[in-house]
Write an enzyme that holds these catalytic residues in place. Structure first.
Site: not given
Ligand code: SD4
Length: 328
Positions: A83, A188, A206, A216, A219, A239-240, A242
């Site tokens: 990732s 990330t 990331t 695409r 965040d 993280t997570g 986005g």
């Molecule tokens: C995203 N925030 O591209 C990133 C992915 C990520 O934990 O953080 N995953 O949306």
């Protein structure tokens, strides 16, 4: 109250690495007579190794901006990471497109989005910050800039990742499935740090949402969403998912909440609360924030359980489970 040990360093500089006893200190007094609790905080398990690299800079009196760049390069260079960096998963068409941003204590910032075939997007983001009048470069422009700056081309995806992607392509039903964002995916890396001069910086890098739509961007490279630093107040990163983080300008929100007097922990929780309020469907919607303030206090919070973050201070290294709103 815990007993604190004070150490004073002369104008000759902070050679903290050479001074064993400092490990026991909760904070140091730097050459400007400021009491500082230097800290490096970063997302997920992979943050442990990244923090160690960053700490080498911090402990030798270096700048947080260098620490957060060099720290996350460790994660970017790990090709087993799916990732972050060139080992990351591709978009739905098989292209590995990377996002990164960086911000320093003077509110200087740089970012790249959707950059392909370059191994250290965080350093390209740093170059955008240092060498251009701009904040963000994307796609081919970002890649050409990186090559002009001497970065070398890398072939992606790596073969294992390509195999997985082909398999994913075959499984039609998987195409609409939201990829699970949790600690097994490692996700990330966002890193924030306070150096011994009392300055804050942050970085975030990331490969984004696995098998995302081409083009695409989440965040992570967006200043204010994936990362925000205000040297008067604190720093935060995310993280997570986005899209959910962008909707509330997540990291900026966390810093503004700290400005209003909330602790880093409370600020992260309030930002998560806001994400929860703004979304009717929270299925699989994992988001987490980490934050530090000017005094070296830190915290984190996530929508679901499973988010952890790595902490490095004078007192040692730790992996902490973030408190969360709900169970999966
Ligand atoms: C995203 N925030 O591209 C990133 C992915 C990520 O934990 O953080 N995953 O949306």
């Amino acid at each position: 109250m815990k007993r604190r040990k004070f150490f004073k360093y002369g104008l000759g500089g902070l050679i903290l690495g050479a001074l064993e006893p400092v490990k026991a200190a909760e904070f140091i007094t730097n050459s400007h007579d400021q009491e500082i609790r230097p800290i490096v905080l970063s997302t997920w398990n992979h943050g442990l190794a990244a923090n160690e690299e960053a700490w080498k800079i911090i402990v030798n009196g270096g700048e947080a901006i260098d620490a957060v760049e060099l720290g996350v390069r460790i994660t970017e260079a790990d090709i087993s990471n799916r990732s972050v960096g060139i080992g990351g998963r591709p978009d739905s068409t098989g292209h590995v497109t990377l996002d990164a941003c960086i911000m320093d204590h003077r509110s200087r910032c740089g970012a790249v989005a959707c950059i392909e075939g370059i191994d250290h997007p965080i350093s390209v983001a740093r170059k955008v910050m240092d060498e251009t009048p701009h904040v963000m470069l994307v796609g081919d422009g970002a890649r050409e800039f990186a090559m002009d700056m001497g970065f070398s081309k890398i072939k992606t995806p790596i073969s294992e990742v390509k195999k997985d992607w082909k398999q994913w392509k075959k499984e039609e039903k998987e195409k609409s499935k939201r990829p699970e964002i949790n600690h097994e995916n490692h996700d990330t890396i966002g890193m924030i740090a306070l150096d011994t001069n009392g300055n804050l910086s942050g970085s975030c890098t990331t490969s984004g949402w696995a098998y995302k739509m081409p083009g695409r961007v989440g965040d992570s490279p967006i200043i204010g969403a994936g990362l925000f630093v205000d040297n008067d107040i604190g720093a935060a990163c995310a993280t997570g998912l986005g899209e959910a983080i962008v909707r509330i300008a997540g990291s900026h929100t966390v810093v503004e909440l700290m400005r209003q007097g909330h602790s880093p922990q409370e600020a992260c929780k309030k930002a998560v609360d806001r994400i929860i309020e703004k979304h009717d469907d929270l299925t699989g919607l994992q988001c987490g924030f980490i934050a530090i303030d000017k005094n070296g206090n830190y915290g984190g919070y996530s929508v679901y359980n499973g988010f952890n973050f790595a902490v490095k201070t004078i007192e040692g290294a730790n992996l902490e489970d973030a408190p969360f709103d709900r169970n999966w």
